[in-house]
Design an enzyme around this catalytic site. Structure first.
Site, short mmCIF file in Angstrom:
data_model
loop_
_atom_site.label_atom_id
_atom_site.label_comp_id
_atom_site.label_asym_id
_atom_site.label_seq_id
_atom_site.Cartn_x
_atom_site.Cartn_y
_atom_site.Cartn_z
N ASN A 165 1.03 -0.91 0.53
CA ASN A 165 -0.08 -0.22 0.23
C ASN A 165 0.92 1.19 0.20
OD1 ASN A 165 1.35 -0.59 2.42
ND2 ASN A 165 -1.08 -0.26 3.92
N ALA A 190 6.33 -6.50 -1.10
CA ALA A 190 5.17 -6.97 -1.53
C ALA A 190 5.37 -7.35 -2.96
CB ALA A 190 3.92 -6.04 -1.19
N GLU A 264 4.29 -3.38 12.09
CA GLU A 264 2.83 -2.51 12.03
C GLU A 264 2.20 -3.49 11.03
OE1 GLU A 264 3.09 0.36 13.13
OE2 GLU A 264 5.23 0.54 13.79
N LEU A 265 0.16 -3.57 11.83
CA LEU A 265 -0.84 -4.69 11.60
C LEU A 265 -1.96 -3.41 11.16
CD1 LEU A 265 0.40 -7.45 13.99
CD2 LEU A 265 1.04 -6.68 11.64
N ARG A 292 -7.41 8.90 1.36
CA ARG A 292 -5.75 9.02 1.01
C ARG A 292 -5.55 7.26 0.38
NH1 ARG A 292 -1.86 8.29 5.44
NH2 ARG A 292 0.34 8.70 4.48
N CYS A 298 -3.49 1.68 6.73
CA CYS A 298 -4.15 1.03 8.07
C CYS A 298 -4.01 1.98 8.53
CB CYS A 298 -2.80 0.08 8.72
SG CYS A 298 -1.23 1.04 8.69
N GLU A 395 -11.29 -4.98 8.97
CA GLU A 395 -10.82 -3.16 7.88
C GLU A 395 -10.93 -3.71 6.48
OE1 GLU A 395 -6.13 -3.83 7.85
OE2 GLU A 395 -5.34 -1.75 8.67
P1 NAD Z 1 -0.43 -9.25 3.48
O1 NAD Z 1 -0.13 -9.24 5.26
O2 NAD Z 1 -0.65 -10.60 3.62
O3 NAD Z 1 0.68 -8.97 2.81
C1 NAD Z 1 2.20 -8.07 4.11
C2 NAD Z 1 3.47 -7.93 3.59
O4 NAD Z 1 3.50 -9.31 3.81
C3 NAD Z 1 3.03 -8.57 1.58
O5 NAD Z 1 4.88 -9.01 1.41
C4 NAD Z 1 3.35 -9.81 1.54
O6 NAD Z 1 4.07 -10.86 0.23
C5 NAD Z 1 3.56 -10.88 2.95
N1 NAD Z 1 3.66 -12.00 3.24
C6 NAD Z 1 1.97 -12.86 2.75
N2 NAD Z 1 1.95 -13.47 3.61
C7 NAD Z 1 2.98 -14.21 4.69
C8 NAD Z 1 4.20 -15.50 4.63
N3 NAD Z 1 3.23 -16.06 5.10
N4 NAD Z 1 4.59 -14.75 5.95
C9 NAD Z 1 5.99 -14.23 5.09
N5 NAD Z 1 5.24 -12.77 4.68
C10 NAD Z 1 4.38 -12.41 4.64
O7 NAD Z 1 -0.94 -8.59 3.44
P2 NAD Z 1 -2.69 -8.47 2.19
O8 NAD Z 1 -2.92 -10.11 1.78
O9 NAD Z 1 -1.58 -7.82 0.89
O10 NAD Z 1 -3.23 -7.97 2.46
C11 NAD Z 1 -4.60 -7.98 3.10
C12 NAD Z 1 -5.00 -7.14 4.34
O11 NAD Z 1 -3.99 -6.60 5.04
C13 NAD Z 1 -5.53 -6.17 3.79
O12 NAD Z 1 -6.71 -6.23 3.71
C14 NAD Z 1 -5.24 -5.42 5.36
O13 NAD Z 1 -6.26 -5.05 6.00
C15 NAD Z 1 -3.96 -5.69 5.28
N6 NAD Z 1 -2.81 -4.73 5.64
C16 NAD Z 1 -2.62 -4.16 6.40
C17 NAD Z 1 -1.82 -3.04 5.91
C18 NAD Z 1 -0.64 -1.45 6.63
O14 NAD Z 1 -0.32 -1.26 6.13
N7 NAD Z 1 -1.06 -2.29 8.20
C19 NAD Z 1 -0.69 -3.43 4.51
C20 NAD Z 1 -1.13 -4.57 3.42
C21 NAD Z 1 -2.26 -5.00 4.00
#
Ligand code: NAD
Length: 492
Positions: A165, A190, A264-265, A292, A298, A395
């Site tokens: 994001n 990502a 940072e979740l 934004r 998040c 979320e």
């Molecule tokens: P995600 O948590 O799956 O991805 C974030 C990062 O973690 C990416 O780099 C991804 O490749 C990596 N990742 C995913 N699974 C992993 C694993 N098992 N082991 C290690 N790394 C891993 O998020 P998403 O699926 O892209 O988005 C899903 C939801 O997560 C969104 O709808 C939102 O609610 C939340 N999100 C939050 C933030 C934030 O800024 N806090 C950012 C992205 C997504």
């Protein structure tokens, strides 16, 4: 349609980025030679392919970080800071190209990409100044016969996992303090947005970062690549931004080697508007907190609670502002709202809105997906959202503003706090005492008091409860990459 100049600008910025893994100062293919495609979410067109790392590639990157750790820790703090400062200047010089690149891979409109590049660069400037402020302590022991020396040292090789994001700012927010503290690292961006990170790695190389300090592995199978690194023993630190579900898994994996972790979740930010609020400011703040990054933040306002006396006017004004936004492919300057990142995210937003409407919410604006070309969702305002609607608990990560009303201060604070998340809250009131009283009562790591954006490189960003562990940015940001060593000096 794009003009030929725009198209060639788009091709040029994509072509300029290295598409390989960066391991020990060398750009290299994945061990299997595999690649995966990166897509433009506004039209689902393929932008390019990047290396698709395996678990062995990840371990090779970790080995490179481990090899570089000792000499990097000896690098003078001023020299570490100067590398960050040079990188800040290079990012600033290449602002336009980096913004276009980000818009292409992530979808956010150019104006927002420009703002993110500026924000991202600020972390390098801030931490370039923090590198020389790492200090320690000296004390006479209580008995007077000894001395205590307390020193701060880099924690060691770090694994950095960043989200899509904010593809550059979430990188610099971790890389900046790691470099300043003297840590080496492996970064896994990502899957959807590797290009901004690869461009950043090339900039750091140009800024003089020694080989092996920053290693980058792009992959379409994140878990398979990062888990062996976390269980390996050479990594000493994990820092992650992403969903709470993945964060929880990573904490479990980090337990084996007892890694220092920063998380940072997710968030579920309440946005409170009192009857004495400056409504112009509240609507401006709501636009920022909700729209934004098309709500994919998040920190995005997830639940609006508006005092019953001003709810109708606030909802009408917010809907008017949201309906005027121009939606489309973000490479044109007039576009204000881009697509969501992918089909999964679009489906999730659609599902949450459908669920709310089925339970009785009223659609004041929007409520429809448009995926004829890309992953678009209309800016949406819902009122009379019942408490059992899923989007009050989950979320949303999309351009949807669910509005509920309240009359009583203590009940609305209790409702705001009734979530497992605790990242940020927003609150609009002209009453200073109430503003401070409620800021203290809200169970979140950050509060926007008459303010719709809280992110700032000089401030400690982070959440409580299931929104995370640790803080990024500000004076505290570097602490996450430092260990404390105490030396007991005897014989005096
Ligand atoms: P995600 O948590 O799956 O991805 C974030 C990062 O973690 C990416 O780099 C991804 O490749 C990596 N990742 C995913 N699974 C992993 C694993 N098992 N082991 C290690 N790394 C891993 O998020 P998403 O699926 O892209 O988005 C899903 C939801 O997560 C969104 O709808 C939102 O609610 C939340 N999100 C939050 C933030 C934030 O800024 N806090 C950012 C992205 C997504």
């Amino acid at each position: 349609m794009n003009s030929p100049e725009q198209l060639s600008g788009e091709d040029t910025v994509v072509q300029a980025v290295p598409k390989q893994l960066l391991i020990g100062g060398k750009w290299c293919a994945a061990e299997t030679d595999s690649t995966y495609d990166v897509e433009d979410p506004s039209n689902r067109q393929r932008l390019c392919a990047v290396a698709d790392a395996t678990a062995n590639d990840g371990l090779a990157a970790l080995a490179a970080a481990d090899d570089a750790q000792h000499s990097w820790a000896q690098h003078p703090p001023r020299a570490r800071g100067e590398i960050l400062r040079r990188a800040f200047e290079l990012i600033t010089q290449r602002h336009e190209d980096l913004a276009l690149l980000m818009t292409l891979e992530m979808g956010k409109p150019l104006a927002e990409s420009r703002a993110e590049i500026t924000y991202a660069a600020e972390f390098f400037r801030w931490f370039s100044e923090e590198a020389v402020r790492i200090d320690g302590d000296y004390a006479v022991s209580p008995s007077g016969t000894g001395r205590f020396l307390v020193m701060r040292q880099p924690v060691g090789p770090a694994v950095l996992i960043t989200p899509w994001n904010f593809p550059m700012a979430m990188g610099t927010r971790k890389i900046g303090p790691a470099i300043a503290a003297g840590c080496t690292m492996v970064v896994k961006p990502a899957q959807q947005t590797p290009l901004s990170m690869l461009a950043l790695a090339a900039i750091l190389e140009e800024a003089g970062l020694p080989d092996g300090v920053l290693n980058v592995v792009t992959t379409s199978s994140a878990g398979q690549v990062t888990e062996p690194m976390l269980r390996d023993g050479r990594a000493r630190k994990l820092t992650f931004t992403g969903s709470t579900a993945v964060g929880r898994t990573l904490i479990e994996q980090s337990a084996e080697q007892v890694l220092k972790t920063s998380m940072e979740l997710g968030g579920n930010a309440p946005f409170l508007v009192f009857d004495d609020a400056d409504l112009d400011a509240a609507v401006d703040g709501a636009m920022l907190a909700k729209m934004r990054n098309v709500g994919e933040a998040c920190t995005a306002a997830n639940r609006f609670y508006v005092h019953a006396d001003v709810a109708e006017e606030f909802s009408r004004r917010l809907a008017e502002r949201m309906s005027a936004l121009r939606i489309g492919r973000g490479v044109s300057d007039e576009i204000e709202v881009g697509p969501l990142i992918d089909a999964r995210q679009l489906d999730k937003v659609d599902e949450l809105v459908t669920d709310a409407v089925e339970r009785g919410a009223k659609v004041v604006l929007g409520g429809e997906r448009d995926d004829t070309r890309g992953h678009f969702y209309q800016p949406t305002v819902l009122t009379e959202v019942p408490t059992d609607a899923r989007l009050r608990r989950e979320e949303i990560f999309g351009p949807v503003a669910p509005i509920a009303t309240f009359t009583d201060e203590s009940s609305v604070v209790a409702e705001a706090n009734d979530t497992e998340y605790g990242l940020v809250s927003y609150l609009y009131t002209r009453d200073l005492q109430r503003g401070l009283r409620i800021s203290e009562a809200l169970d979140t790591g950050m509060v926007g008091l008459n303010q719709g954006v809280v992110s700032n490189a000089a401030a400690p960003f982070g959440g409580v409860k299931q929104s995370g562990l640790g803080r990024e940015g500000g004076k505290i940001g570097i602490e996450e990459f430092l260990e404390t060593k105490y030396v007991a000096v005897g014989g005096l």
